[in-house]
Design a protein around this motif. Structure first.
Motif, mmCIF file in Angstrom:
data_model
loop_
_atom_site.group_PDB
_atom_site.id
_atom_site.type_symbol
_atom_site.label_atom_id
_atom_site.label_comp_id
_atom_site.label_asym_id
_atom_site.label_seq_id
_atom_site.Cartn_x
_atom_site.Cartn_y
_atom_site.Cartn_z
ATOM 1 N N ILE A 1 8.534 6.771 -2.735
ATOM 2 C CA ILE A 1 7.554 7.130 -1.715
ATOM 3 C C ILE A 1 6.650 5.925 -1.478
ATOM 4 N N ALA A 2 6.414 5.628 -0.207
ATOM 5 C CA ALA A 2 5.538 4.514 0.162
ATOM 6 C C ALA A 2 4.507 5.017 1.162
ATOM 7 N N PHE A 3 3.534 4.167 1.459
ATOM 8 C CA PHE A 3 2.424 4.574 2.312
ATOM 9 C C PHE A 3 2.107 3.489 3.335
ATOM 10 N N CYS A 4 1.623 3.931 4.480
ATOM 11 C CA CYS A 4 1.115 3.000 5.489
ATOM 12 C C CYS A 4 -0.026 3.694 6.209
ATOM 13 N N ASP A 5 -1.173 3.040 6.304
ATOM 14 C CA ASP A 5 -2.253 3.595 7.109
ATOM 15 C C ASP A 5 -1.893 3.457 8.581
ATOM 16 N N VAL B 1 5.375 -0.529 -7.453
ATOM 17 C CA VAL B 1 5.541 -1.922 -7.054
ATOM 18 C C VAL B 1 4.629 -2.165 -5.855
ATOM 19 N N TYR B 2 3.761 -3.155 -5.974
ATOM 20 C CA TYR B 2 2.840 -3.456 -4.881
ATOM 21 C C TYR B 2 2.998 -4.916 -4.470
ATOM 22 N N SER B 3 2.248 -5.342 -3.462
ATOM 23 C CA SER B 3 2.436 -6.697 -2.946
ATOM 24 C C SER B 3 1.122 -7.273 -2.443
ATOM 25 N N GLU B 4 1.221 -8.447 -1.859
ATOM 26 C CA GLU B 4 0.067 -9.097 -1.249
ATOM 27 C C GLU B 4 -0.062 -8.657 0.207
ATOM 28 N N VAL B 5 -1.217 -8.933 0.799
ATOM 29 C CA VAL B 5 -1.475 -8.486 2.169
ATOM 30 C C VAL B 5 -1.885 -9.658 3.065
ATOM 31 N N VAL C 1 -4.797 -3.016 -6.758
ATOM 32 C CA VAL C 1 -3.575 -2.666 -6.023
ATOM 33 C C VAL C 1 -3.940 -2.315 -4.582
ATOM 34 N N PRO C 2 -3.606 -3.156 -3.604
ATOM 35 C CA PRO C 2 -3.864 -2.796 -2.207
ATOM 36 C C PRO C 2 -3.031 -1.557 -1.846
ATOM 37 N N PHE C 3 -3.696 -0.484 -1.502
ATOM 38 C CA PHE C 3 -3.037 0.824 -1.413
ATOM 39 C C PHE C 3 -1.775 0.825 -0.551
ATOM 40 N N GLY C 4 -1.887 0.346 0.679
ATOM 41 C CA GLY C 4 -0.749 0.446 1.591
ATOM 42 C C GLY C 4 0.460 -0.368 1.179
#
Length: 298
Positions: free
Chosen positions: A90-94, A119-123, A156-159
């Motif tokens: 499951i992933a998220f996007c505002d 697993v998160y990433s940079e923005v 952790v940047p949420f999106g």
């Protein structure tokens, strides 16, 4: 091109409220993924703009599911999306943000480690006119068992986050008791049983624009104190006592600093910073903050 038959299904949850002007861009950016085995669940939290109308353009796309609800708030909307998700991930996007086309292709291979739950990433950043710009990361990023680091900062940047469905089954969904900081609460709970991993690529595009909610730093800290209190009381036996003390200290000191900076006062910030120092006298952040406050003019 990826092979859809070999790809696990990823469910992408978009909880939206009055974001009709940006929502189609968000949906299109997810549909443009090089990773093809995905579904998008748009949960409309009682929008009063043209959101239902703009979503009609996706009505013929079997990958896009639109759920219209009455307004109940962000945590309930996100949980509705999670409950309707069919994927093992499951992933998220505002609704006002974007995904880079390679996002899932970069992040999903890290789940080959079965201990990895998030697993998160940079923005990168974009403004209301779709102009790109860059900012340095606000916090250091961490991998592996990260509970101690998360106690201090939500790094952790949420999106950017993709989670394993098993995290939800084992550690729960968003806590609907809270209106703010719901992602920090989620990561804290997941970090107890799962490892986190990180992709340094900028796979998520965060939009900053004039119509966003104003910065409510008092509300953020109020919720942060409540979240940490609930988390620590429920899991005290699994947390390092010194780290927890320093986390509480960091919270009081951080609150004092932002009130001093935003409101130009001294008395309340001083009390907050001294409270933090009393909890963790060896924490340099408290003494540094106290020195800065002493140099302020009342």
């Amino acid at each position: 091109m990826s092979n859809i038959k070999q790809e696990p299904l990823v469910s992408v949850v978009i909880a939206t409220y009055n974001m009709g002007q940006y929502l189609p861009q968000a949906v299109e950016s997810i549909l443009s993924q090089t990773w093809k085995n995905l579904e998008i669940i748009v949960v409309d939290d009682g929008s009063e703009d043209d959101t239902p109308k703009v979503m009609k353009q996706f009505s013929g796309n079997e990958k896009v599911h639109y759920i219209g609800n009455k307004n109940q708030g962000q945590p309930k909307a996100k949980n509705c999306g999670v409950r309707n998700a069919k994927g093992d991930f499951i992933a998220f996007c505002d609704a006002d943000d974007l995904w880079e086309p390679y996002k899932l292709a970069k992040q999903m291979p890290l789940f080959n480690n079965l201990r990895t739950g998030v697993v998160y990433s940079e923005v990168s950043h974009i403004d209301e006119h779709n102009s790109r710009y860059e900012k340095p990361p606000a916090y250091a990023r961490h991998r592996g068992k990260v509970t101690e680091q998360l106690l201090y900062k939500n790094f952790v940047p949420f999106g950017t986050a993709v989670i394993r469905r098993q995290c939800v089954l084992q550690n729960g969904m968003f806590d609907e008791e809270f209106r703010m900081g719901i992602d920090w609460d989620l990561w804290l709970r997941y970090s107890l049983d799962w490892e986190f991993d990180y992709v340094p690529d900028k796979t998520y595009v965060y939009r900053e624009w004039s119509g966003q909610m104003s910065t409510n730093y008092r509300g953020r800290y109020d919720h942060a104190f409540r979240i940490l209190k609930k988390f620590s009381s429920r899991h005290q036996g699994r947390l390092d006592k010194q780290s927890l003390k320093r986390a509480w200290a960091d919270m009081h000191i951080g609150k004092g600093n932002i009130i001093a900076r935003q409101e130009g006062t001294v008395k309340e910030p001083l009390a907050s910073i001294l409270k933090g120092i009393s909890l963790s006298p060896g924490y340099w952040y408290g003494w540094k903050s106290l020195a800065k406050l002493a140099l302020r003019r009342p």
